[in-house]
Scaffold this active site. Structure first.
Site, short mmCIF file in Angstrom:
data_model
loop_
_atom_site.label_atom_id
_atom_site.label_comp_id
_atom_site.label_asym_id
_atom_site.label_seq_id
_atom_site.Cartn_x
_atom_site.Cartn_y
_atom_site.Cartn_z
CG ASP A 1 -37.72 77.84 55.88
OD1 ASP A 1 -36.52 77.56 55.68
OD2 ASP A 1 -38.24 78.87 55.43
CG ASN B 1 -33.26 72.59 59.03
OD1 ASN B 1 -34.15 72.74 59.85
ND2 ASN B 1 -33.20 71.55 58.21
NE ARG C 1 -34.15 81.45 58.17
CZ ARG C 1 -35.45 81.55 57.89
NH1 ARG C 1 -36.14 82.58 58.33
NH2 ARG C 1 -36.04 80.63 57.17
NE ARG D 1 -27.12 76.90 54.80
CZ ARG D 1 -28.33 77.45 54.92
NH1 ARG D 1 -28.49 78.58 55.58
NH2 ARG D 1 -29.39 76.86 54.40
CB SER E 1 -37.03 70.43 41.98
OG SER E 1 -38.25 71.05 42.18
CG ASN F 1 -33.89 72.66 48.77
OD1 ASN F 1 -34.67 71.92 49.36
ND2 ASN F 1 -33.90 73.96 48.96
NE ARG G 1 -30.91 75.15 50.35
CZ ARG G 1 -31.43 75.43 51.53
NH1 ARG G 1 -30.80 75.07 52.61
NH2 ARG G 1 -32.57 76.05 51.63
CB SER H 1 -41.43 77.18 48.99
OG SER H 1 -41.17 78.36 49.69
C1 FPP Z 1 -34.87 74.32 55.20
O1 FPP Z 1 -33.95 74.96 56.03
C2 FPP Z 1 -34.68 72.89 55.24
C3 FPP Z 1 -34.24 72.12 54.20
C4 FPP Z 1 -33.90 72.68 52.90
C5 FPP Z 1 -34.05 70.69 54.31
C6 FPP Z 1 -34.88 70.00 55.33
C7 FPP Z 1 -34.09 68.85 55.75
C8 FPP Z 1 -34.08 68.28 56.96
C9 FPP Z 1 -35.00 68.65 58.06
C10 FPP Z 1 -33.09 67.21 57.27
C11 FPP Z 1 -33.16 66.04 56.36
C12 FPP Z 1 -34.51 65.44 56.35
C13 FPP Z 1 -34.74 64.13 56.43
C14 FPP Z 1 -36.12 63.63 56.37
C15 FPP Z 1 -33.66 63.17 56.58
P1 FPP Z 1 -32.97 76.04 55.39
O2 FPP Z 1 -31.63 75.42 55.25
O3 FPP Z 1 -33.57 76.56 54.13
O4 FPP Z 1 -32.98 77.12 56.52
P2 FPP Z 1 -32.75 78.69 56.32
O5 FPP Z 1 -33.93 79.20 55.56
O6 FPP Z 1 -32.72 79.18 57.72
O7 FPP Z 1 -31.45 78.85 55.59
#
Ligand code: FPP
Length: 259
Positions: A31, A33, A35, A44, A77, A79, A82, A207
């Site tokens: 989690d 990415n 932020r 993002r 599922s 996600n 977005r 989650s």
């Molecule tokens: C959560 O961060 C992360 C995800 C929804 C996706 C995770 C994906 C990766 C690490 C990259 C792709 C993975 C592979 C294996 C190729 P968020 O976007 O929900 O962060 P936030 O809560 O800060 O908005």
């Protein structure tokens, strides 16, 4: 010795770890990415891109530590809610990872698996998943499992449907249904339950991740955002896990006052 050789017992000791007290299966909710990127004024998707580097580092570290399985929550599922542009880029990253990582998976001898509703993904991604799973099926190293288009409630609902169908067809008696029957109908059938769940970005939620399978898992939350989570953070989680007292609802005979 190359950088990627498995750690020897001496190396593990130097890292404050011990083979016997390492978890067998670690599952990670990656989690933060978005932020991480937003804090730097970046789009993002840059966070997701950088998150793939963390994936590579942690997969290799888990494999060097000799874990049996590492499961990464790559796409839930939920996600799909977005924005379309982020979804397109996430799917592109996933496909790219599947293609580019094949050599690395073979080199490390990993067994690659995907859990989730694969049929709901783009056919090209389905194809890459199948290819990587088939190619790595005979490897005997760590199982690298990606949860993609995964939701635990959906998984359990699907399992119930299939069990009920077996009952209606007379293949199964209701009273013969055990916890093992349910486990055998989940997409994780045959996999060990996670011993440790790591979640990054200071969030204390599960989650919809492996709800059945993590019943007795230890939880460990990191303040770091996933794109900055690296090998030493992972080892810190392993060291903390070592101190946990897992009782599975019973009593630990080593503890005072357990009589
Ligand atoms: C959560 O961060 C992360 C995800 C929804 C996706 C995770 C994906 C990766 C690490 C990259 C792709 C993975 C592979 C294996 C190729 P968020 O976007 O929900 O962060 P936030 O809560 O800060 O908005």
């Amino acid at each position: 010795m190359s950088k990627e050789d498995p750690y020897s017992d001496t190396q593990l000791t130097a890292l404050g770890l011990e083979r016997a007290t390492l978890p067998g299966h670690v599952a990670i909710i990656m989690d933060g990415n978005g932020r991480w990127a937003q804090n730097r004024g970046l789009p993002r998707i840059e966070g997701h891109r950088r998150g793939v580097t963390s994936v590579r580092c942690i997969v290799e570290e888990a494999s060097r530590l000799g874990l049996k399985q590492l499961t990464l929550y790559a796409f839930s599922s939920e996600n799909w809610k977005r924005p379309p542009r982020e979804l397109t880029l996430l799917m592109h990253l996933l496909r790219q990872y599947l293609v580019e990582e094949r050599r690395e998976i073979q080199r490390q001898g990993l067994r690659f698996r995907v859990i989730g509703t694969i049929s709901g993904l783009d056919p090209m991604i389905q194809e890459e998943i199948k290819k990587t799973e088939t190619m790595s099926a005979e490897n005997d190293g760590m199982t690298l499992c990606l949860a993609v288009n995964y939701g635990a409630r959906q998984e359990i609902t699907e399992a119930v449907r299939r069990i009920v169908s077996g009952v209606l067809q007379g293949q199964l008696q209701p009273e013969a249904i055990t916890e093992q029957t349910i486990a055998d109908h989940l997409t994780t059938a045959g996999m060990p339950d996670p011993d440790l769940v790591i979640r990054t970005a200071s969030e204390f939620r599960v989650s919809n991740f492996l709800l059945w399978q993590i019943s007795y898992a230890e939880l460990w939350v990191s303040e770091k955002y996933w794109p900055e989570f690296r090998e030493e953070d992972f080892r810190t989680a392993m060291r903390d896990y070592r101190k946990r007292d897992r009782r599975f609802g019973g009593l630990n005979p080593g503890n005072p006052g357990t009589k």
